[in-house]
Design an enzyme around this catalytic site. Structure first.
Site, PDB file in Angstrom:
ATOM      1  N   HIS A 144      -2.254 -15.901  -3.376  1.00 46.05           N
ATOM      2  CA  HIS A 144      -3.208 -14.893  -3.862  1.00 46.05           C
ATOM      3  C   HIS A 144      -3.092 -14.713  -5.365  1.00 46.05           C
ATOM      4  O   HIS A 144      -4.076 -14.645  -6.080  1.00 46.05           O
ATOM      5  CB  HIS A 144      -2.972 -13.547  -3.158  1.00 46.05           C
ATOM      6  CG  HIS A 144      -3.759 -13.392  -1.904  1.00 46.05           C
ATOM      7  ND1 HIS A 144      -3.447 -14.081  -0.755  1.00 46.05           N
ATOM      8  CD2 HIS A 144      -4.866 -12.665  -1.620  1.00 46.05           C
ATOM      9  CE1 HIS A 144      -4.336 -13.760   0.184  1.00 46.05           C
ATOM     10  NE2 HIS A 144      -5.200 -12.911  -0.315  1.00 46.05           N
ATOM     11  N   LYS A 178      -1.940  -8.458   9.347  1.00 43.95           N
ATOM     12  CA  LYS A 178      -1.447  -7.395  10.215  1.00 43.95           C
ATOM     13  C   LYS A 178      -1.135  -6.150   9.405  1.00 43.95           C
ATOM     14  O   LYS A 178      -0.767  -6.235   8.239  1.00 43.95           O
ATOM     15  CB  LYS A 178      -0.232  -7.861  11.031  1.00 43.95           C
ATOM     16  CG  LYS A 178       1.067  -7.953  10.261  1.00 43.95           C
ATOM     17  CD  LYS A 178       2.239  -8.185  11.199  1.00 43.95           C
ATOM     18  CE  LYS A 178       3.509  -8.581  10.479  1.00 43.95           C
ATOM     19  NZ  LYS A 178       4.468  -7.499  10.293  1.00 43.95           N
TER      20      LYS A 178
END
Ligand code: SF4
Lengths: 174, 288
Positions: free
Chosen positions: A37, A102
């Site tokens: 990222h 999650k």
């Protein structure tokens, strides 16, 4: 019955999803964790070419175990999403508007989801073995030196997720 | 005197880590199955079902239970009659390296917390040494996942906060962790000792067998009370609500300073992988 979707997932489809709904995703999805990222956001800042076209694509926060010689992929359950919170808004702006991971997300993240008509999907943590059965192809496409954190393109069939934050910013988390 | 060969240590550590990453402890599986029966939230029940299914696939198809094969934690209980003419910790790290490479486990350790460069073999392991009578070596290993470890906490309470303070801190920790720690959890609680001892007690607590009892009555009572209260928090499987937030609470305590009440909470996710083995030392013929 869970709804079935094929990637890429456009704005119209994203808007049809509601919190708590179960979905089975098929098609190509891209893996990225914190390190990837950061590199993607750096590349955007430096106006460099990105390793894949982000528009309407699906990113999955996962760092799998290495595949054995006879396997497509090793265990591949989701990692905690909150670590991606500070990078996601920049990527959503560029069209990467479906995210799978999650756990809950930050307020800033939810604001960016609303702004970009994005959607955040939950995969069940700790189901690495079971989820590996839905992956049919696995190609490393960028940052190979990051090992388990490299970006992979996965072809999945009926990968199970739950809608956790919809395009209006409604969330499954209390 | 007795000893155990370096080669035996390496092979044992390697096998334990591979075994633990693929095969969930049977007692834990039964506990998950029981929880599935009692869970009142349908989504929670469904998630428990998938967790049980996942461990079956892992066992049958030799796939790690979870992609996070953790930091390698090792507890050694060393018989006092054993001697080692080699570096035991180094042998353990060789075993970890082999296990993670041969077992296709994920290497998740970086050389320095700030430079973040992967060591590529999951070493160094975190090794704790303890001494026991006799000529046995008991080895406990756990590949401890980052998700639940990151949600673990420690606090130095004031003694006057007492049991209520401990309970509040444990509940708050579990609530704040929510789905991030991958519940249902095993909650390890360490109370007393000092700053580092309380953390160690909490870690040792999650190494205990899921069906054992705490050493003293106070801790036993606290375990029961905490489990009840935690399962009323409605965190539930993966934080999506339900009555199964924890499968067990394990409390370990230790004497402490008159001015202190340290409490540490180490969370263990449902992928509670751990194994242990006992090796018996071989007699050394002392010819000197
Ligand atoms: S917290 Fe446990 S089950 Fe969840 S991803 Fe980490 S190691 Fe796996």
């Amino acid at each position: 019955m869970a709804k079935k979707l094929t990637t890429p997932i456009n704005e119209e489809t994203r808007k049809s999803l509601t919190v708590g709904e179960e979905i089975l995703i098929s098609g190509y999805i891209y893996t990225a964790r914190d390190a990837a990222h950061k590199l993607l956001v750096d590349a955007i800042k430096n106006k460099e070419k990105l390793p894949f076209d982000l528009i309407d694509q699906v990113v999955y926060y996962v760092g799998p175990t290495p595949a054995k010689p006879n396997q497509v992929i090793g265990a591949c359950g989701p990692t905690s999403s909150y670590r991606m919170d500070k990078f996601s808004p920049e990527l959503m702006k560029r069209g990467l508007n479906v995210m799978i991971g999650k756990g809950p997300r930050s307020e800033e993240f939810i604001d960016a989801v609303k702004e970009n008509k994005a959607v955040y999907l939950l995969a069940i943590g700790g189901l690495g073995a079971k989820l590996s059965k839905t992956v049919k192809e696995n190609t490393t496409i960028a940052y190979e030196y990051l090992q388990s954190e490299a970006i992979h393109r996965l072809k999945v069939v009926e990968f199970p997720v739950i809608v956790a934050i919809d395009y209006l910013g409604n969330t499954i988390f209390q | 005197m007795y000893t155990i060969k370096r080669k035996t240590i390496i092979e044992t550590i390697k096998d334990l880590f591979i075994d633990s990453a693929y095969n969930l402890d049977e007692k834990l599986v039964s506990s998950l199955k029981k929880a599935k029966q009692s869970e009142t939230n349908n989504l929670g029940k469904n998630i428990l079902d998938r967790i049980i299914d996942n461990q079956e696939i892992a066992r049958n198809d030799d796939i790690p239970l979870c992609q996070d094969t953790g930091v390698s934690v090792v507890f050694l209980e060393i018989g006092r009659e054993l001697i080692f003419d080699y570096d035991l910790e180094e042998a353990i790290n060789v075993g970890v390296r082999r296990g993670y490479i041969d077992g296709f486990l994920r290497k998740s350790i970086v050389k320095h917390p700030l430079n973040r460069i992967n060591t590529l073999d999951n070493t160094p392991a975190i090794v704790h040494f303890n001494f026991i009578p006799g000529n046995k070596l008991i080895i406990h290993v756990a590949p401890k996942g980052g998700g639940s470890e990151n949600m673990s906490r420690l606090k130095m309470l004031s003694p006057s906060e007492g049991e209520a303070g401990v309970i509040d801190f444990v509940l708050d920790t579990v609530k704040k962790a929510g789905g991030k720690a991958c519940p249902p959890l095993i909650v390890g609680v360490g109370i007393g000792g000092n700053f580092e001892k309380s953390a160690l007690l909490a870690k040792q607590a999650i190494f205990r067998s899921i069906d054992d009892n705490a050493k003293n009555e106070v801790d036993q009572k606290l375990e029961k009370l905490l489990l009840e209260k935690i399962n009323k928090l409605n965190v539930g499987p993966m934080g999506l609500g339900g009555t199964t937030t924890a499968l067990a609470v394990k409390v370990n305590s230790f004497p402490c300073h008159i001015a202190s009440l340290p409490v540490a909470v180490n969370l263990q996710c449902h992928s509670a992988r751990k194994k242990e083995v006992t090796l018996i030392g071989k007699k050394i013929n002392n010819t000197n």
